[in-house]
Write an enzyme that holds these catalytic residues in place. Sequence first.
Site, short mmCIF file in Angstrom:
data_model
loop_
_atom_site.label_atom_id
_atom_site.label_comp_id
_atom_site.label_asym_id
_atom_site.label_seq_id
_atom_site.Cartn_x
_atom_site.Cartn_y
_atom_site.Cartn_z
N PRO A 1 0.83 -1.22 0.00
CA PRO A 1 0.00 0.00 0.00
C PRO A 1 0.85 1.26 0.00
CG PRO A 1 -0.36 -1.32 1.99
CD PRO A 1 0.64 -2.04 1.17
N GLU A 2 0.52 2.18 -0.87
CA GLU A 2 1.20 3.46 -0.92
C GLU A 2 0.25 4.54 -0.41
OE1 GLU A 2 4.31 4.32 -3.03
OE2 GLU A 2 4.44 2.58 -4.36
N HIS B 1 -5.53 -14.81 8.86
CA HIS B 1 -4.61 -13.69 9.01
C HIS B 1 -5.27 -12.46 9.63
CE1 HIS B 1 -1.64 -16.00 6.87
NE2 HIS B 1 -2.47 -16.15 5.86
#
Length: 273
Positions: free
Chosen positions: A2-3, A91
């Site tokens: 993710p940016e 997760h």
Amino acid sequence: MPELPEVEVTRQGLDPHLHGQIVTGVVMRRAGLRWSFPEQLPGLLSGRRILSTGRRGKYLLLHFEHGSLLIHLGMSGHLRILPAEQPAAKHDHLDIVVGAQALRMTDPRRFGAVLWHDNTEGPLEQHVLLRGLGVEPLQADFNGQFLYQQSRKRSAAIKQVLLAGDIVVGVGNIYASESLFKARIRPQTAAQRISLQRYQLLAHAIKETLERAITQGGSTLKDFVGVDGQSGYFQQSYFVYDRAGQPCRLCERPVQQIRQGQRSTFYCAHCQK
Ligand SMILES: [Zn+2]
């Protein structure tokens, strides 16, 4: 990974579900991710109201009256709003429950982080992970003049200087390549040799590139609410990024690929000087 645009779109997607809500519980399914979760997190947050959401660089922030929760998505993290009773998958490591809904953090590779900054420790901007960050690229104080001034003593390549994050945050590998293409600046150029005029083009290109990504990502907002997983890491059509050997969208010559600091850089040797 993710940016900045993904983190901002995540914040915008989560905000309507969290802003003003009171935390009714915290579920920790492991001791931590990259670092241990804050001890006492349930006690710190339960019964407290989320005053607002925020973002600094790639840190998502939940502001409370007595402090702020910092969340970093690491390499593979996702945040979703789900019904609180939705069974956790493999997760799913952390839930922050707000009534019937939960903010659930999923992170297969576990490079994410959740940290607490208490207001008694001083201003949030002085947090050890935030205080070295450069300016926010979408704010007005990031502009060509600022880039020009900050780069006068930087002999490193402009792409490396953008990625370093100490002048400006959130211009990751994809957005650096794309912005340098739009500004017609070759990524290998020493930062200190670029003129003010070209930096004005670059600052504008960075803002435009990030804003477009956020706008496009906004169309995936619905994915943040629901059980179907893979939220919001959007694919876009790029000018040069990941297009090695394919025709430049301006001049049709093949896009070049080089390595800079272990990362791939894509550019057009004809359009970028
Ligand atoms: Zn070209």
